[in-house]
Structure formats: structure tokens, C-alpha cells
Design a protein around this motif. Structure first.
Motif, mmCIF file in Angstrom:
data_model
loop_
_atom_site.group_PDB
_atom_site.id
_atom_site.type_symbol
_atom_site.label_atom_id
_atom_site.label_comp_id
_atom_site.label_asym_id
_atom_site.label_seq_id
_atom_site.Cartn_x
_atom_site.Cartn_y
_atom_site.Cartn_z
ATOM 1 N N THR A 1 -4.832 -3.677 4.481
ATOM 2 C CA THR A 1 -5.682 -3.830 3.302
ATOM 3 C C THR A 1 -6.643 -5.005 3.508
ATOM 4 N N THR B 1 -3.262 -3.405 -5.103
ATOM 5 C CA THR B 1 -2.497 -4.160 -4.112
ATOM 6 C C THR B 1 -3.385 -5.287 -3.616
ATOM 7 N N THR C 1 0.834 -1.198 0.000
ATOM 8 C CA THR C 1 0.000 0.000 0.000
ATOM 9 C C THR C 1 0.876 1.257 0.000
ATOM 10 N N ASP D 1 -6.317 -2.063 -2.785
ATOM 11 C CA ASP D 1 -6.205 -0.637 -3.074
ATOM 12 C C ASP D 1 -6.168 -0.533 -4.585
HETATM 13 MG MG LIG Z 1 -1.961 -2.921 2.143
#
Ligand SMILES: [Mg+2]
Ligand SMILES: Nc1nc2c(ncn2[C@@H]2O[C@H](COP(=O)(O)OP(=O)(O)OP(=O)(O)O)[C@@H](O)[C@H]2O)c(=O)[nH]1
Lengths: 158, 193
Positions: free
Chosen positions: B54, B78, B26, B58
Motif C-alpha cells: 500500500t 488501510t 489490505t 485502500d
Molecule cells: Mg496494504
């Protein structure tokens, strides 16, 4: 395989999506692929949200729901519906690889109308996507006039 | 799977940042997002937990035009590195055109690097993609920390295919751009074939 659209195919797709949008009174109708790429959209200049980001989130949403329904033992997920207070988002899978999305205002139309209008164009849309796939498979798709070397990534950054 | 529209003169490609939890995936794409000119980027999406891990993915859309007016769109994603999100990681790989493997250089995270690489290879196989055939870059991140493994060790254990690799301190932006440029270069090159 690399999917590509010829100008005449792009035009036909747009026409179908625009007809669905007009007849169903959707704000916009989008066609995306399951990996999250926007393939085409209806002529809906009033829709101002970022359609590329919208496509990526929709694909994520459908992918997660498909995985869920598999987990529950269902073979496939065909369509889904989400709503906010004012808007509805209807998503339906086309030719297994694509997702047709209608975003609509709940005061202007309703889910029933959306589904009827999509149904009317469903076969044509599916047929067109299959034709495009078959053609794309046969021919190499990189346009001769695109020179990869002159894509300058340094210009991207401040 | 890249997508080319001859009518609007656009090419779309999908690049996925893969790696173990907390390796800096990220951080990489956030840095890229923060440094790209406004006219070249769309909206960034972050689907994260309250602790900024996450949860699903993302997403950063980037656009670049060449002189002849052809537009290339890179969609950066990601994956969630935490082990529990295995199912989500696989979904995000769908249609991938290029991969950045972000490894955590710290010694105690090396097993996690190896496990995640195995998990990635397995997921790719499920999509009929051979790792030998896909554009791929390795990044050894967190080089600023004291307990890092030598690059040679990381390279030997992870980069078994001799792909381009970079050292990075993503939180300071070191190595982020080099990594990004290399993966886009590979993806475009493959597109041309
Ligand atoms: Mg992440
Ligand atoms: N010291 C140091 N910290 C870093 C570096 N890169 C990222 N970090 C930090 O590591 C933590 C995790 O970074 P993320 O980018 O969120 O990690 P991730 O790979 O996205 O993690 P998941 O989403 O859980 O898979 C954050 O606190 C970052 O600031 C680095 O090069 N050095």
C-alpha cells in the motif's frame, strides 16, 4: 464533534452547489470534508461515477498536496487543479475543513469561468457551513428514531 | 468524525486498519470487499506500488440500511505499514471513528508491531484523540505460520487497554468478519451516546 445536516440545511447546500454547477457549466459540484466524506452534491443526474469513492480520493489528493506545501514552508494550500485530456477537476478549500470540487468538460467551460462562479458563492457557502457547525455543536445529533441495534451486519454478506 | 444527514437519512463513519508493513491490512479489507453483496458496496480503491504494497491507502465503501430506512455508510481505509510512509499514515487518520490494529503474530515482527502502535498513538494525539476514547479492536493475524508468538504475549504487549481482540488468518478469511463486526458495533454504540 459530530457534524450533521438538517433537511433545510441540506436543501440550501444543494441549491448553492447546483447554482454553481449550472452557472459554471460544471458536470457536477461536490462538497466533501477533509476526512473524505461526501457532504453534498449538485443536482447533476448525468454524473454517474461513484461519488463516494470520488470524495475519498479527492480528500487524499488534497491532504497529500497540503502536506507537500507545508513541507515547502507554505502555510496553507487553498486550491488545486488537475486535468485529464477532456476533463478538469478544480478543488478549493472552504472554511478550512471542507473541499469544494468542480468536475467539468473542457469543451463546455474553462477554469476561469469555474473560478469566477465559485467566487460568487464562496462567502455564502462558507457562512452556511459555519452556521451548520455552530448549530451541530449545540445539539446532540442522533435522531431518536434510529435504532442502532437493528442494523444487521449479517445481511451484508453473501 | 461521523457525519449525519437527516435529509437523506444517512450516517457516515470512518474505520481505519492500522498496523506494521505486511501484517495483512489490505488482505482484511479485500476479503470484506469480496464477500459483501454487490448492492451493499461501492468501488474499492487501491493505491499501491507495483509490488502490491500500500502506497497511500485502500478504500472500501460499505452501505447498510436498517428497517426504518436509515442508511449507515462505513468507509474502510488501510494505512501503508512501511516505515517510510509515516506522513501518509497520519493523513489517513484524519476524522477516524474506529481503528482495527492488525498485528503480525510472527516473533520477528513483534518490534514492528510495537513501533507501529507507538506511531499510531502519537498520530492520534496530534489530532487530539486519546486512544482510551476511540473504538479500537486488536487482531493478531497470520496465526497459520509456524513462528508465531503466543496470544497472551501479543495481548500483554499490544492490547494494554483490554479491548476486544481476535486471532486471524486473514488470507483464509478466518477472524476477518469477527473483527469487522466488533469495530462497527463499537462505532455505532459510541454514535448513540
Ligand atoms: Mg496494504
Ligand atoms: N500466511 C499468511 N499470510 C498472510 C495472512 N494475511 C495476509 N497474508 C499475506 O501477507 C502479505 C501482505 O499482506 P497485505 O494485506 O498486503 O499487508 P499490508 O498490511 O496491507 O501491508 P502494507 O500495505 O505494506 O502495509 C500478502 O502476501 C498476504 O497474502 C495470514 O493470515 N497468513
Amino acid at each position: 464533534m459530530m457534524l450533521n445536516l438538517r433537511p433545510e440545511e441540506d436543501k440550501e447546500l444543494r441549491e448553492i452547489l447546483t447554482s454553481i454547477a449550472d452557472e459554471s457549466k460544471s458536470k457536477i459540484v461536490l462538497l466533501i470534508d477533509k476526512s473524505g466524506q461526501l457532504i453534498s452534491r449538485s443536482e447533476s443526474p448525468a454524473f454517474s461515477s461513484d461519488d463516494v469513492t470520488f470524495a475519498s480520493l479527492t480528500a487524499g489528493n488534497v491532504a497529500a498536496s497540503e502536506a507537500l506545501s507545508k513541507l515547502l514552508g507554505d502555510k496553507s494550500l487553498n486550491h488545486m487543479f488537475t486535468e485529464t485530456e477532456d476533463e478538469g477537476i478544480y478543488m478549493i478549500v472552504i472554511a478550512e475543513k471542507y473541499i469544494l470540487v468542480s468536475i467539468f468538460d473542457k469543451v463546455s467551460t474553462n477554469l476561469g469561468i469555474i473560478r469566477v462562479k465559485i467566487k460568487k458563492y464562496y462567502d455564502r457557502l462558507e457562512g452556511l457551513m459555519k452556521r451548520i457547525e455552530e448549530r451541530a455543536e449545540k445539539e446532540s445529533s442522533m435522531p431518536a428514531d434510529i435504532n442502532i441495534e437493528d442494523i444487521d451486519l449479517d445481511t451484508l454478506f453473501e | 468524525m461521523p457525519f449525519v444527514n437527516f435529509a437523506t437519512r444517512e450516517i457516515n463513519c470512518k474505520i481505519v486498519y492500522y498496523g506494521p508493513g505486511l501484517s495483512g491490512k489490505t488482505t482484511n479489507i479485500k476479503w470484506i470487499y469480496d464477500h459483501i453483496k454487490p448492492e451493499n458496496k461501492g468501488e474499492m480503491i487501491t493505491l499501491a506500488t507495483e509490488t502490491e504494497r500500500t502506497l497511500f491507502f485502500d478504500f472500501v465503501p460499505i452501505e447498510v440500511s436498517n428497517v426504518k430506512g436509515f442508511k449507515v455508510r462505513f468507509h474502510l481505509y488501510t494505512t501503508p505499514g512501511q516505515i517510510i510512509y509515516q506522513a501518509s499514515r497520519k493523513l489517513i487518520l484524519k476524522g477516524v471513528d474506529g481503528i482495527v490494529f492488525v498485528a503480525d503474530s510472527q516473533e520477528e515482527r513483534h518490534d514492528a508491531n510495537l513501533d507501529t502502535l507507538d506511531d499510531m498513538i502519537e498520530n492520534l494525539e496530534d489530532y487530539d484523540i486519546k486512544i482510551e476514547n476511540i473504538p479500537l479492536v486488536f487482531q493478531y493475524n497470520k496465526r497459520d505460520l509456524p513462528n508465531v508468538l503466543p496470544v497472551e504475549v501479543l495481548r500483554r504487549d499490544l492490547n494494554r487497554w483490554n479491548r476486544p481482540d481476535f486471532e486471524a488468518v486473514a488470507s483464509k478469511g478466518f477472524g476477518v468478519l469477527e473483527t469487522f463486526k466488533e469495530i462497527t458495533r463499537q462505532v455505532l454504540k459510541k454514535l448513540k451516546k
